[in-house]
Structure formats: structure tokens, C-alpha cells
Design an enzyme around this catalytic site. Structure first.
Site, mmCIF file in Angstrom:
data_model
loop_
_atom_site.group_PDB
_atom_site.id
_atom_site.type_symbol
_atom_site.label_atom_id
_atom_site.label_comp_id
_atom_site.label_asym_id
_atom_site.label_seq_id
_atom_site.Cartn_x
_atom_site.Cartn_y
_atom_site.Cartn_z
ATOM 1 N N CYS A 260 0.815 -1.221 0.000
ATOM 2 C CA CYS A 260 0.000 0.000 0.000
ATOM 3 C C CYS A 260 0.845 1.266 0.000
ATOM 4 O O CYS A 260 0.336 2.340 -0.319
ATOM 5 C CB CYS A 260 -0.956 -0.005 1.183
ATOM 6 S SG CYS A 260 -0.124 0.078 2.785
ATOM 7 N N ARG A 288 -6.067 4.469 -6.028
ATOM 8 C CA ARG A 288 -6.679 5.142 -4.874
ATOM 9 C C ARG A 288 -7.573 6.281 -5.371
ATOM 10 O O ARG A 288 -8.683 6.470 -4.892
ATOM 11 C CB ARG A 288 -5.605 5.734 -3.939
ATOM 12 C CG ARG A 288 -4.669 4.759 -3.244
ATOM 13 C CD ARG A 288 -5.359 3.841 -2.274
ATOM 14 N NE ARG A 288 -6.156 4.503 -1.263
ATOM 15 C CZ ARG A 288 -5.708 5.003 -0.110
ATOM 16 N NH1 ARG A 288 -4.435 4.924 0.197
ATOM 17 N NH2 ARG A 288 -6.524 5.555 0.771
HETATM 18 N N1 NVA Z 1 -0.087 -0.002 8.204
HETATM 19 C C1 NVA Z 1 0.396 1.295 7.798
HETATM 20 C C2 NVA Z 1 -0.325 1.723 6.565
HETATM 21 C C3 NVA Z 1 0.132 3.049 6.027
HETATM 22 C C4 NVA Z 1 -0.661 3.487 4.830
HETATM 23 C C5 NVA Z 1 0.219 2.294 8.934
HETATM 24 O O1 NVA Z 1 -0.816 2.266 9.591
HETATM 25 O O2 NVA Z 1 1.133 3.083 9.158
HETATM 26 N N1 CP Z 2 -1.334 3.881 1.506
HETATM 27 C C1 CP Z 2 -1.622 5.024 2.169
HETATM 28 O O1 CP Z 2 -2.640 5.151 2.813
HETATM 29 O O2 CP Z 2 -0.686 6.000 2.028
HETATM 30 P P1 CP Z 2 -0.651 7.389 2.790
HETATM 31 O O3 CP Z 2 -0.256 7.115 4.230
HETATM 32 O O4 CP Z 2 0.393 8.171 2.067
HETATM 33 O O5 CP Z 2 -2.003 8.022 2.729
#
Ligand code: NVA
Ligand code: CP
Length: 300
Positions: A260, A288
Site C-alpha cells: 500500500c 486510490r
Molecule cells: N499499516 C500502515 C499503513 C500506512 C498506509 C500504517 O498504519 O502506518
Molecule cells: N497507503 C496510504 O494510505 O498512504 P498514505 O499514508 O500516504 O495516505
């Protein structure tokens, strides 16, 4: 209607979102304007950093003819302790929907209880539904559908893993997760998913066991936002869970690698795999935008 977790959506809602997002992407590529949300305002309240979620939602509402207002916790009175329930009631008098990125999932639940406009989860410690919807869109684009695919998650049983579990259970996707002991997905999320008819969700410890026959291989950072202080311990606990070339040898040649983002190269994934031919991360990030548009159209 809110989108706090994937469970807020029926299977038919998800299928509609997928179809809509693909159509909106096509329209956008052909330069055909589509502005059904003229005059609508989307509020964004973010207590954690973001690149993709913020920019894709702000761009999405702009493409759809509306506007956005971004509030970080330091810009708003939330940072000075104004209660969530008060913020929710005041924001509802101004904006048409809100995206919230915060820590505890109970915070967004409380916000939603007091909000009179749709609330969208832009990530909590427990869930990241919008990302998983864009991931499934990417799978549909690349593999022609999600039916019959084997999806594997390797790494932390975090917010992404929890939303994947809900999505897999809802859509009947076979999902295997390999997580180290102590870093397994949320028990409540797992139990609910397993109780659903037609669901196949398995959690194991050994990534080599999970990865066999995978069509899609998914991972995420080992220390999510809010867990930075545990990073050193986590690096040790997650040894052996890195997606590198040797790991790819153990599964289908055309396995699709997803992340992601942001990625920590050399931790959960190697540079070689992230930048390699199996990786779809840039399309995943692009999607997204198209999925946020579909979500906004559904909720507004
Ligand atoms: N698991 C990560 C996803 C970031 C998009 C977090 O929560 O930092
Ligand atoms: N994948 C995602 O949610 O990225 P950001 O933290 O940059 O929004």
C-alpha cells in the site's frame, strides 16, 4: 451511510464500487469531465501523516466538481482538546462528508455517532478500508476478476491485514496470512470473518507455507504509524518475513506483488521486488484516486 470498515458494505456495494471505479478511470483517461458533486465540500481531518490518502481524496472531490478542506490535528481545535463529539456536530453543519485518519478505531466510531454527514475511514489503527478497495480494483484490472484467486498476506497483522480479512470474507476470496506470533490480526475481526458463509481466511506463522500457489502477495510496513518506538523489536520479530527474490521463487511465476506504500525497502520488501516486474504498486497507488471517486459518489 458511513465507510468505517469493509463490513459497512454488502458484496453488491463492493462490486458496484469496483465497476464504477474502473469506469471512472476510463473516463478520466479519455479526458471526459464528470462533475456530479458540484458545490459539495469534503472535510479531511488527519491526525497522522498521509500522502496518498489525502491527495487522492482531495483530487477526487475536485475532479467530481466539489472542494475540500484539510485539517491536521495541529490546525484544528482537536489538537487543543476539543471533544470529538463536538467537532463532529460542528463539521456536520458545514461539510457534506468527512474523511478521518486517526489512531484508535473508537475515535472514528464516536465521530460517526455524532456526525450527520457520511464519515469515511482514511485509516485507523484497526482498519484501512479505502486502500483495500483500491487494491481489489487493481487485482480486478490485472487478473480480470477476484474470483478463485489466492491472496497471501505476509507480515504484520495490522490495519491493512484486518481490512483485507473483512474484504476476503465478504467476497469469498481465499486469504492466507503469515504473521509472527504476537503480531497476528485482530481476534474480533478474524472471528467475525470466519463466521461468515463462504469465507476462507487462514492465519499461519510460516511465510513459506502461506505463499505456495499465491496469485497475489501483499505486505506492509512492520511498524505502522504510532508503533515507531517498537521498530527495533519488530525488526527482530519479523526476520524471515521479507518479500525478496527467494520468497518469490516459492510461488507462481506471475504472482502479483502489492504494497500500500510507503514502503521500507530492505525491511518488509526488497528494492528488487518493489521495483521488479511482479510489482504493481504504482498502479495500486493510482487506483486510490479512481476508487475514492467511486466511494464519494456512493456516499454523497
Ligand atoms: N499499516 C500502515 C499503513 C500506512 C498506509 C500504517 O498504519 O502506518
Ligand atoms: N497507503 C496510504 O494510505 O498512504 P498514505 O499514508 O500516504 O495516505
Amino acid at each position: 451511510m458511513n465507510l468505517l470498515t469493509i463490513h459497512d458494505l454488502e458484496k453488491s456495494d463492493i462490486d458496484n464500487l469496483l465497476e464504477k471505479a474502473v469506469a471512472l478511470k476510463e473516463r478520466h483517461k479519455r479526458g471526459i469531465p464528470h462533475q456530479p458533486l458540484k458545490g459539495k465540500v469534503l472535510g479531511l481531518i488527519f491526525e497522522k501523516p498521509s500522502t496518498r490518502t489525502r491527495v487522492s481524496f482531495e483530487t477526487a472531490i475536485c475532479h467530481l466538481g466539489g472542494n475540500s478542506i484539510f485539517l491536521s490535528h495541529i490546525d484544528s481545535q482537536i489538537g487543543r482538546g476539543e471533544p470529538i463529539k463536538d467537532t463532529a456536530r460542528v463539521m456536520s453543519r458545514y461539510v457534506d462528508a468527512v474523511v478521518i485518519r486517526t489512531y484508535g478505531h473508537e475515535i472514528i466510531e464516536e465521530y460517526a455517532r455524532y456526525s450527520t454527514v457520511p464519515v469515511i475511514n482514511g485509516l485507523t489503527d484497526l482498519h484501512h478500508p479505502c486502500q483495500v478497495l483500491a487494491d481489489i480494483m487493481t487485482i480486478v484490472e490485472k487478473k480480470g476478476g477476484y474470483k478463485g484467486l489466492k491472496v497471501v498476506w505476509i507480515g504484520d497483522g495490522n490495519n491493512m491485514a484486518n481490512s483485507w480479512i473483512e474484504a476476503a470474507a465478504r467476497l469469498g476470496i481465499e486469504l492466507r496470512l503469515a504473521c509472527p506470533k504476537g503480531f497476528q490480526p485482530d481476534t474480533g475481526v478474524l472471528e467475525k470473518a470466519r463466521a461468515m458463509k463462504g469465507s476462507f481466511v487462514e492465519v499461519v506463522n510460516n511465510p513459506k507455507e502461506a505463499i505456495r500457489e499465491a496469485d497475489v502477495l501483499n505486505t506492509d510496513v512492520w511498524a505502522s504509524m504510532g508503533h515507531e518506538k517498537e521498530r527495533k523489536n519488530r525488526l527482530m520479530a519479523f526476520k524471515g518475513y521479507q518479500i525478496g527474490p527467494e520468497m518469490l521463487e516459492l510461488t507462481k511465476k506471475d504472482v502479483m506483488v502489492m504494497h500500500c506504500l510507503p514502503a521500507h525497502r530492505g525491511e518488509e520488501i526488497t528494492e528488487e521486488v518493489l521495483e521488479g516486474p511482479n510489482s504493481v504498486v504504482w498502479d495500486q497507488a493510482e487506483n486510490r484516486l479512481h476508487m475514492q471517486k467511486a466511494i464519494l459518489e456512493l456516499l454523497l
